[in-house]
Design an enzyme around this catalytic site. Structure first.
Site, PDB file in Angstrom:
ATOM      1  N   ILE A 151       0.835  -1.212   0.000  1.00  0.00           N
ATOM      2  CA  ILE A 151       0.000   0.000   0.000  1.00  0.00           C
ATOM      3  C   ILE A 151       0.868   1.259   0.000  1.00  0.00           C
ATOM      4  CG2 ILE A 151      -1.925  -1.189   1.094  1.00  0.00           C
ATOM      5  CD1 ILE A 151      -1.177   0.134   3.745  1.00  0.00           C
ATOM      6  N   GLY A 152       2.109   1.070  -0.407  1.00  0.00           N
ATOM      7  CA  GLY A 152       3.061   2.177  -0.421  1.00  0.00           C
ATOM      8  C   GLY A 152       4.162   1.952   0.586  1.00  0.00           C
TER       9      GLY A 152
ATOM     10  N   ALA B  53       5.283  -6.215   6.803  1.00  0.00           N
ATOM     11  CA  ALA B  53       6.649  -6.548   6.397  1.00  0.00           C
ATOM     12  C   ALA B  53       7.170  -7.753   7.177  1.00  0.00           C
ATOM     13  CB  ALA B  53       7.563  -5.344   6.606  1.00  0.00           C
TER      14      ALA B  53
ATOM     15  N   ASN C 299      14.760  -2.337   4.846  1.00  0.00           N
ATOM     16  CA  ASN C 299      15.194  -1.428   3.786  1.00  0.00           C
ATOM     17  C   ASN C 299      15.273  -0.034   4.393  1.00  0.00           C
ATOM     18  OD1 ASN C 299      14.983   0.606   1.644  1.00  0.00           O
ATOM     19  ND2 ASN C 299      14.624  -1.104   0.246  1.00  0.00           N
TER      20      ASN C 299
ATOM     21  N   GLY D  99       7.300  -4.144  13.556  1.00  0.00           N
ATOM     22  CA  GLY D  99       6.537  -3.218  12.722  1.00  0.00           C
ATOM     23  C   GLY D  99       7.070  -1.803  12.805  1.00  0.00           C
TER      24      GLY D  99
ATOM     25  N   GLY E 277       5.480   0.740  10.333  1.00  0.00           N
ATOM     26  CA  GLY E 277       4.588   1.610   9.565  1.00  0.00           C
ATOM     27  C   GLY E 277       3.824   2.612  10.397  1.00  0.00           C
ATOM     28  N   GLU E 278       3.594   2.295  11.643  1.00  0.00           N
ATOM     29  CA  GLU E 278       2.822   3.209  12.489  1.00  0.00           C
ATOM     30  C   GLU E 278       3.654   3.836  13.600  1.00  0.00           C
ATOM     31  OE1 GLU E 278       0.329  -0.145  12.930  1.00  0.00           O
ATOM     32  OE2 GLU E 278      -1.482   0.973  12.417  1.00  0.00           O
TER      33      GLU E 278
END
Lengths: 746, 179
Positions: free
Chosen positions: A483-484, A527, A633, A704, A706-707
């Site tokens: 989703i990006g 991920a 990454n 995680g 992303g948040e």
């Protein structure tokens, strides 16, 4: 390692720590670098295909129609009034089947169905079909609908009856330990303050879109903008009364989600029903206003924060009593206290979640549900406590860093909060911070703020298939999405390192339920979960290659398409001898998530300037220091953090959905009036990752990210505003009208 | 009506209600230009018309007789990326990619405006703007990126400008006043 099924289907359940990760010894050297996105050229040249962009013959354009009342019933829809307009094909509704709300992420059943009853303004009640978009839109805007209106609850009030007996939502609704009241009564220093946050919208750039088409065998293919295709297909099948094998969802590129596309949204069922009725494919794209009106919001919250401490700054009590809102049929509550459970020490604890029932659109997950708003309460209250104690806010946090989970009495899987705070303080120049309200540069009051970042780590069951072709190229397939976040890239990196291939010899195909199932993207689990699945599948292939080489798997070196072991070097293509090999890896959560408390941590630092004349707030610089296990990454992880920190700026300063107290209708339902940060609002943000491995989380040792970037970011900005001005605003967002009355006289 | 899209002469029969964006996406299969809001609020639909960046959702297709339109597909393709496209990849100036074509077209058009000497709200000298970070941020604020790649977008644009992109940018032709 415990392997579940035979060597071609490898399952790892995280019951035990995984101290050894092959990624630490592979030599291709891609994981952990900042390689460019493999899908980059497609995206920057406009060739990446999003849901509404597939070329399908004979497609009919569907435009959705939302209810024009806030509560009541649809009496009739006068389709005949618009059907004669040129290019209009039909008006379709199905009062029983249309979904009233979006589904929450990961559910396997349909959301609440039935749109005869209108429970909130804008609820999708019909779809107008046209030969062209223009014809359908024109008719949708003109469609006459008769309603019977009813009394509704259109304003949020803490005086309203609250619903506290709720099923858990990643955190229990109610939890208590010791006696917060008694601890407050005898503490040297206490804070008792209430913070409020407004409803928000994810506002992903791509509006929700579905392109539905039925096969002759009664199967449905839906090109959709969905984060979790595997469970979304189950939801859609249930809504339509189909077996799940009859529904295929394709979501290869998704224009952002941030939680709003976790579960199916109303356009999916409307498009599917209409396509069936018409006997031709239907494309339904929500207008931006409909995304606001009828998908999902982050709930508003009211949070009473109580902190009690000894004179030297040891916490003795933490109270975090939160109230959110939702529709009467929906039990989802904003889990605002989720990280309060484990972030700081303190014997006496009370963390609660209540709901006020309102006739507003569904509340559900938006980026870091819980922490994003909960840490505004907790981390601003910690700042207030530091001020009351005359103690540095970093030192206060370090003094209250618990060695073990203070409620569950289990160890943390990995936790670098103190390190992040200290490293950040040095890097940011925290020692130059002055007392509140004392630094002035012309008309600007300048200050610095800090906040801790914490985000619970989640593993989701999911699979990936890795195939190694005789020509020495690998293909990764999964119903996972990108989703990006960079999924295409990090999965390619993992497969490439494990199999010793250059990145361009690995192809990754995602976003299709015809592939093996996946937990998809959400909750920052994507991920680590899908990366572990790829790792396991590749590990199984390594075992096969090792066997062909006549060596043990751990003695096999793979690099640049060559297998090296036992003093031999053989090209993979030769070793495969014309035969492809493949394996499916599956990761699943296990006892480790109970035996350890798993979270990513970090520290946010912000410097803001407040115009003493206008009250305008400008964020001058921000630093985020994060520890989230192995960084797969550097570049995509950094970008995730930039995005999270910017969401934090938005939450602190800009974002607020306003509900009309007469109808519940959203007043600011577009991107001109719902303010998300734009380029000029966001200074150059700095991101630092601390090296870390988490052997309890998964076999690739990643957590995680992303948040994590949003968690605490807004609090750092708010605390910086306090440091700049000496003014504490507890009602978010901190807009100039709230600051202005309290700023020093000219 | 007739116009040029990405160097190709096109002739279409179009509903007068059709926006330039819908013409590109639904009729010409050029879906690189994105619909994010359809109200000129997000910039995802930005294309170059006669060298000048515009929100194609706010413009009716029929207004573009004889115009020269360039979309993100016309700037480059995956095998031959435009320098601005390559810089967005190198600097990770995107995440989900949905606002990206608009950002890129906008950036190319923006450099042309600076090269032509058009001032902005933050230009110290309105008549002779220079491309500072602040100028880029100000001039790119009509392109919303919810993934918030803003610092990376600025870095990509700055690199292209330094590498001669400013001089190579298209000269924006001012719209003639409507009669």
């Amino acid at each position: 390692m415990m392997f579940g099924f035979g060597e071609d289907n490898v399952t790892l359940t995280m019951d035990k720590p995984q101290p050894v990760s092959r990624l630490d010894t592979t030599v291709q050297g891609l994981v952990g670098t900042g390689v460019e996105r493999v899908d980059g050229p497609a995206k920057v040249s406009g060739r990446a295909t999003y849901a509404a962009e597939y070329r399908i013959d004979d497609v009919a354009y569907g435009v959705l129609v939302g209810a024009g009342i806030g509560k009541g019933k649809v009496v009739s829809i006068d389709a005949d009034a618009v059907k004669s307009l040129p290019g209009v094909i039909d008006v379709v509704t199905d009062y029983d089947t249309f979904i009233r709300v979006s589904q929450q992420g990961g559910e396997t059943e349909a959301p609440t169905q039935g749109v005869r009853d209108v429970e909130y303004f804008g609820e999708i009640v019909a779809i107008v079909l046209g030969e062209t978009y223009e014809a359908a839109r024109d008719a949708a805007l003109r469609l006459p609908i008769d309603y019977e209106t009813e009394e509704g609850v259109f304003a949020f009030s803490m005086e309203a009856e609250r619903d506290g007996d709720l099923p858990p939502n990643n955190t229990p609704a109610q939890s208590a330990q010791g006696d917060v009241e008694a601890a407050m009564a005898k503490a040297a220093v206490t804070i008792d303050a209430t913070y409020t946050t407004p409803s928000q919208n994810s506002a992903a750039m791509e509006p929700h879109a579905s392109l539905a088409m039925w096969g002759e065998d009664g199967s449905l293919t839906l090109y959709g903008a969905y984060q979790m295709p595997t469970s979304d297909a189950q939801q859609l099948a249930d809504a339509l009364g189909l077996s799940k094998s009859k529904v295929r969802i394709v979501s290869r590129y998704i224009g952002g989600g941030f939680g709003s596309k976790l579960g199916i949204a109303p356009e999916s069922v409307a498009a599917a029903v209409a396509a069936k009725r018409l006997g031709r494919p239907v494309k339904a794209v929500m207008m931006r206003q409909q995304v606001f009106d009828a998908t999902v919001r982050r709930s508003n919250t009211s949070q009473r924060m109580r902190l009690a401490a000894t004179a030297d700054g040891r916490l003795t009590a933490i109270g975090h009593e939160t109230t959110a809102s939702n529709l009467s049929t929906e039990d989802y509550f904003e889990p605002a206290g989720i990280s309060t459970h484990f972030l700081y020490a303190g014997e006496n604890r009370l963390i609660s979640h209540d709901l006020v029932r309102v006739n507003w659109l569904l509340s559900g997950s938006m980026r870091a549900p819980g922490e994003a708003v909960g840490l505004l309460g907790l981390e601003c209250a910690m700042d207030e406590l530091a001020e009351a104690l005359a103690l540095d806010p970093i030192e206060l946090r370090i003094r209250n860093d618990p060695g073990r989970d203070p409620e569950k009495d289990v160890p943390f899987s990995s936790r670098a909060l103190k390190e992040a705070l200290r490293h950040g303080a040095d890097h940011f120049g925290w020692d130059r911070r002055q007392a509140a309200g004392t630094r002035r540069e012309g008309d600007w009051l300048v200050g610095m703020g800090v906040a801790s970042a914490a985000r619970a780590n989640i593993l989701m069951k999911g699979s990936a298939k890795v195939a190694l072709d005789p020509d020495g190229t690998a293909t990764v397939t999964s119903a996972m999405t990108d989703i990006g976040t960079g999924s295409y890239t990090i999965l390619a990196q993992i497969a490439a390192d494990m199999l010793g291939l250059p990145l361009d010899r690995v192809r990754v195909e995602l976003g299709d339920t015809n592939h093996v199932p996946s937990g998809g993207s959400g909750g920052s689990w994507g991920a680590a979960s899908s990366g572990s699945a790829v790792y396991l599948a590749a590990q199984a292939l390594r075992a096969k290659l090792a066997k062909a080489m006549g060596v043990e798997e751990e003695e096999l070196t793979l690099k640049d398409g060559q297998a090296i072991g036992a003093n031999r070097q053989v090209a993979l293509a030769e070793l495969l001898d014309g035969k492809p090999i493949e394996a499916v890896g599956t990761i699943d959560k296990g006892a480790q998530e109970k035996l350890t408390t798993q979270a990513s941590y970090g520290a946010h630092f912000a410097e803001v300037a407040v115009d003493v004349v206008t009250g305008e707030v400008r964020v001058r610089r921000m630093l985020g220091v994060f520890a989230a296990g192995r960084i797969l990454n550097q570049q995509t992880a950094r970008s995730q953090c930039l995005g999270g920190m910017t969401f934090g700026i938005g939450g602190a300063l800009h974002e607020e959905l306003m509900h009309d107290a007469r109808t519940g209708k959203l007043v600011n339902r577009d991107l001109a009036e719902y303010h998300v940060p734009v380029n000029a609002d966001v200074p150059d943000l700095e991101v630092i990752f601390l090296p870390e491995r988490d052997i309890h989380a998964n076999p690739i040792h990643a957590k995680g990210i992303g948040e994590l970037g949003i968690c605490g970011a807004g609090a750092a900005v708010a605390n910086a505003i306090y440091n700049a001005t000496g003014v504490r605003i507890r009602d978010f967002p901190i807009t100039l009208d709230k600051l202005l009355p309290h700023l020093p006289a000219m | 009506m007739q116009f040029t899209v990405n160097g190709q002469r096109r002739e279409v029969d179009v509903d007068i209600r059709t926006s330039l964006l819908d013409l590109l996406r639904e009729h010409l299969a050029l879906t690189g230009s994105k619909k994010g809001c359809d109200h000129g609020q997000c910039g995802a639909c930005t294309v170059l018309v006669n060298g000048r960046r515009i929100n194609s959702c706010l413009s009716l297709a029929v207004m573009h007789q004889d115009d020269e339109i360039v979309t993100v597909e016309g700037l480059g393709d995956p095998e031959r990326l435009h320098p601005m496209q390559a810089a967005f990849v190198a600097h990770d100036g995107y995440q989900c990619g949905y606002c990206t074509p608009g950002q890129i077209c906008s950036a190319v058009g923006m450099l042309g405006e600076v090269a032509a000497g058009w001032g902005s709200h933050v230009s110290p000298d309105l008549a002779a703007p220079e491309l500072s970070t602040e100028e880029i941020a100000e001039r790119m604020s009509g392109n919303v990126c919810r993934c918030a790649a803003y610092p990376n977008i600025r870095a990509a644009i700055a690199e292209v400008a330094e590498d001669g992109g400013l001089e190579a940018a298209p000269e924006p032709r001012r719209q003639e006043a409507l009669a």
